[in-house]
Write an enzyme that holds these catalytic residues in place. Structure first.
Site, PDB file in Angstrom:
ATOM      1  CB  ALA A 275    -127.401  16.985  11.955  1.00  0.00           C
ATOM      2  CG  PHE A 276    -129.351  17.964   8.266  1.00  0.00           C
ATOM      3  CD1 PHE A 276    -130.276  16.947   8.396  1.00  0.00           C
ATOM      4  CD2 PHE A 276    -129.389  19.008   9.171  1.00  0.00           C
ATOM      5  CE1 PHE A 276    -131.221  16.968   9.402  1.00  0.00           C
ATOM      6  CE2 PHE A 276    -130.332  19.042  10.177  1.00  0.00           C
ATOM      7  CZ  PHE A 276    -131.251  18.020  10.299  1.00  0.00           C
TER       8      PHE A 276
ATOM      9  CE  LYS B  74    -119.290  12.379   5.812  1.00  0.00           C
ATOM     10  NZ  LYS B  74    -118.475  11.239   5.324  1.00  0.00           N
TER      11      LYS B  74
ATOM     12  CG  ASP C  19    -129.538  24.679  14.326  1.00  0.00           C
ATOM     13  OD1 ASP C  19    -129.637  24.431  15.542  1.00  0.00           O
ATOM     14  OD2 ASP C  19    -128.842  24.012  13.547  1.00  0.00           O
TER      15      ASP C  19
END
Length: 881
Positions: free
Chosen positions: A40-41, A43, A151
């Site tokens: 999501a934030f 690569k 997470d």
């Protein structure tokens, strides 16, 4: 006789030995092999350095700033740097460039558990227990060091070459270390008991892990972690220096501009943040200290004031102005004429062309070569910015010179006719005090703030600016006349006679009133092109005008107290206009808010629809009461004015209502704001404060010029602010209202309820992972995130039945981990004593054989990540960063 230097053993002359200072590597030293995955934030890429493979996580700084995740990137770096555990991914380097942040970690070739789960469907109980056991040890290690993962999910569990579990992706973690990590934190971080692997780091790795992440570094500036890249420094210097594209040989000037214009800290916010201090200091220096200066001083436009607010751009403007001054001095050119002379004497097209060439750093009319331009630029001095006459004229001419010139002629003819008609009205007051003619240049001398066509050159802010720039003696600082309207009992609020007392400024208000009523004004405030658009700098020419000014700088102070606390203020402005608005209430200047069809006795007094609606809503009663206060205060100074009953007269009531609405139209101005000015001597300050919660929309027929920002909403009678005041108090900080971060299926209920949470949220997520390992599906999975949240809050768990039923021990372990009460939720201690984990060797888990050991084709094989990528429809074939 010559001396021979002693040689060392290698035959080299002995001298001071050079010790190489350790430095972190540059990201250019890594070679990208292939992309691995995408989150999501950021690569993740497979990189190589010195024959060793690394997993490089790339995150864009711009995305982190836009998503408000800057602190989370710092937390992820700190959490990985502090961790030395065989069950947590090892972080080697933390690097950065001008645009990206790079976290260089160990590459785990086995992929993530989510991909393995997609291949298996679900795990058997033994396999799930081993994975959960290693994840539990990792969580316990993090919690003991003040780190909450927040997470935890199968996607963030990686499989090592030996098949063991390692946690990764600390992008949403919380580190309770309330300071930046230092060398001691990394060196003394305790690791597992007697680990076989060495977790020592090289000096370059240590330096990179404790470096500051500069998210607000100026574009092109060299990062602090890469101080020795000389080639990059030269290239960046060429990109930034404005003179490099013109003359690369002029090294001293380029170096000077580079050092002075961009000498800021790497963490200094330059581009996205606007500094207000320079503009305020310049405002005081120009207008606040003295009014005796007779020099021509131009005001900056709104765009120019923003430029000067930035330290970098302010210095650029400074050098540009100094260049113009030095060029003019060397050529012995006469001083620039005033803005009025320029506007009135030349054709707009010629004026535009000349002014563009005058303000341009590279003049098209300059027949000199680039070398000549470089010579002129070398004459730049460090004198402060003195004037911006040419720049202000260019800004005005480029925006509205054509339209203003065309409409000015027609308006002059129309106003002259109206003035003759108005002068023909025979009232006792006119006979007593004849109206003196007004020069056209005093009315049409400046276009002003462009609210609408009729208000182009009649901005009331001009009078305030003249007050600040003149030392003329004021004659009307004691008492002020009052508009006396005739009584009327009609419902149409007729004005039977318009009586004005006055001087030149009062007849000027009649003309303004006539001009304003020719066209219906829009209710929505129009956008001002320039908040500070006083183009006329010729003060000596307007001495007579300033002598008749209604404002006294010594006796009548601006309402400075309202500039800080008034909720009627608009963004990017100040309360300086309210200084003039106060005079409009006390005087007969309120006639500018009346609508006139013809200047005759049977004209009708009308109000704008906004004001009429306010009267219907009950605002009129409060306004009338405040009108009485104003009138009583004025009657003490006016013995020749007859007493009027403001309550019984509808005409008078509406007139004063318009007055007060006009007064409360407080418009901020960004550059000429009076900062430390008291309003104690204001005769009407108390009455104006009583009615400050009137809506700024009720401004009569005089539309407000504001910037294209959002208007301040109407303040309620209770006085409750729309935004919480900034906390500058001492004591314990209030509980921070955090956002809900994480994947919906793994969020703990306290996160959804926005309650204070701790390490128990990770144990809840571990229970969700245990259920998913045994069934292949998360327990609260549903079609939409909202339905998932409802299932979590209801603790709706679909237990498998029949042949797929879970064992009692497994179901009980899931139950104690998914306990709704976080204080009763199970942790590592409870899991160690649970029957499901009965045969687990907790002290030697990293040496136990694992059920799955990856078998890659080669060291660069990333096929174990493909199952998860395909399931989530992720395409990672591109190499774009």
């Amino acid at each position: 006789m010559s001396t021979v230097e002693p040689l060392s053993d290698e035959g080299v002359a002995a001298g001071p030995r050079r010790i190489e200072v350790p430095r972190p590597p540059s990201i250019e030293e890594f070679t990208i092999v292939k992309p691995i995955s995408r989150g999501a934030f950021g690569k993740v890429y497979l990189g190589r350095k010195a024959g060793r493979l690394y997993a490089v996580k790339v995150m864009k700084k711009a995305d982190m700033i836009n998503k408000n995740m800057v602190h989370q990137v710092q937390a992820e770096r700190d959490a990985l740097a502090l961790s030395k555990s065989p069950f947590i991914v090892h972080l080697y380097y933390s690097l950065q460039s001008a645009n990206n942040v790079y976290l260089v970690m160990e590459y785990l070739i086995g992929g993530d558990v989510k991909s393995l789960l997609h291949i298996y469907g679900y795990f058997d109980e033994e396999m799930a227990v081993k994975y959960i056991s290693e994840a539990a040890l990792a969580l316990d290690y993090l919690h003991r060091h003040g780190i909450i993962h927040r997470d935890l999910k199968p996607d963030n569990m990686l499989i090592s070459n030996q098949g063991h579990i390692k946690l990764t992706d600390f992008g949403l973690s919380r580190v309770t270390l309330n300071r930046e990590i230092n060398m001691i934190d990394i060196l003394t971080t305790p690791s597992m008991a007697k680990p076989k692997h060495d977790y020592s780091r090289t000096p370059g790795q240590l330096l990179s892990l404790i470096s500051s992440l500069g998210f607000y570094t100026p574009v092109g500036m060299k990062m602090p972690i890469n101080p020795n890249s000389g080639g990059a420094s030269d290239s960046l210097h060429e990109v930034i220096s404005p003179l490099s594209m013109i003359e690369k040989e002029n090294t001293p000037l380029s170096t000077k501009l580079f050092k002075t214009g961009l000498d800021t800290s790497p963490l200094t916010p330059v581009m996205p943040v606007r500094s207000l201090t320079p503009a305020l200091l310049q405002s005081r220096e120009r207008f606040g200290a003295s009014t005796a200066s007779s020099q021509s001083c131009m005001y900056l436009s709104s765009m120019e004031s923003e430029c000067c607010s930035s330290p970098r751009l302010e210095k650029d403007v400074k050098q540009t102005e100094d260049e113009m001054c030095s060029t003019g001095t060397s050529n012995s050119r006469p001083p620039l004429p005033s803005s009025r002379e320029v506007l009135n004497s030349k054709d707009p097209k010629v004026l535009k062309k000349e002014l563009e060439s005058a303000i341009s750093p590279i003049s098209s009319n300059d027949c000199g070569s680039r070398q000549k331009l470089g010579t002129e630029r070398s004459e730049i001095t460090d004198t402060p910015v003195t004037t911006l006459d040419t720049k202000g004229i260019v800004r005005k001419c480029l925006s509205e010179n054509k339209i203003w010139e065309e409409k000015l002629v027609a308006r002059r003819e129309m106003t002259n006719e109206m003035l003759e008609t108005a002068s023909s009205q025979q009232s006792p007051l006119f006979l007593k005090d004849p109206v003196q003619p007004v020069k056209e240049e005093e009315i049409f001398e400046k276009p002003g703030v462009k609210r609408s066509f009729e208000l182009v050159d009649t901005s009331p802010c001009q009078e305030l600016n003249y007050v600040k720039k003149t030392n003329a003696e004021y004659k009307r600082g004691c008492w002020i006349s009052e508009l006396s309207a005739s009584k009327s009992t009609g419902l149409t609020t007729e004005i039977q006679s318009l009586m004005l007392s006055g001087e030149i400024c009062e007849s000027k208000e009649i003309m303004r009133c006539i001009d304003r009523q020719q066209t219906e004004k829009p209710l929505v405030p129009t956008v001002a092109k320039n908040l500070l658009c006083d183009l006329d700098a010729d003060h000596e020419k307007d001495k007579e005008y300033m002598n008749s000014s209604l404002l006294c700088a010594d006796d009548e102070k601006p309402l400075g107290a309202l500039s800080a606390d008034s909720d009627l203020s608009f963004p990017e402005t100040s309360v300086s206009e309210s200084h003039l608005e106060k005079q409009l209430v006390d005087l007969d200047k309120g006639v500018k808010d009346l609508s006139f069809e013809e200047p005759k006795a049977e004209d009708l007094l009308t109000m704008s629809p906004n004001c009429q609606e306010a009267s219907r809503n009950g605002v009129e009663a409060d306004v009338v009461q405040n009108c009485t206060m104003l009138c009583c205060e004025q009657d003490n100074h006016q013995k020749h004015t007859e007493e009027t009953d403001t309550i019984s007269s509808p005409s008078e009531k509406m007139t004063e209502t318009v007055h007060l609405f006009r007064k409360n139209n407080v418009v901020f101005r960004s550059y000429n704001s009076p900062i430390n000015v008291s309003n104690v001597s204001d005769p009407c300050s108390m009455a104006s404060l009583d009615i400050m919660d009137l809506s700024p929309a009720c401004s009569g027929s005089y539309p407000t010029a504001i910037t294209p920002l959002q208007k301040t909403p109407r303040q309620g009678d209770a006085g409750t602010p729309y935004r919480t005041p900034k906390s500058v108090r001492r004591g314990a900080a209030p509980v921070e209202g955090e956002r809900i971060l994480g994947t919906p299926d793994y969020l703990a209920p306290e996160l959804l309820l926005t309650k204070p949470h701790g390490s128990a949220v990770d144990w809840w997520a571990l229970g969700v992972c245990l259920f998913e390992f045994l069934t292949g599906i998360p327990p609260f999975n549903d079609e939409t995130p909202a339905q998932v949240f409802q299932n979590i809050l209801k603790r709706d768990i679909p237990w498998p039945e029949g042949e797929e039923k879970l064992s009692d021990n497994a179901q009980n372990a899931i139950d104690i981990l998914l306990t709704f009460d976080s204080t009763k939720r199970a942790g590592l201690k409870e899991l160690k004593h649970h029957p499901l984990f009965h045969g687990v060797d907790w002290d030697n888990l990293q040496n136990q054989p694992m059920p799955f050991i990856p078998q890659p084709d080669d060291e660069t094989d990333t096929s174990y990540f493909e199952a998860r990528n395909n399931a989530q429809h992720l395409t990672v074939s591109g190499f774009s960063l």
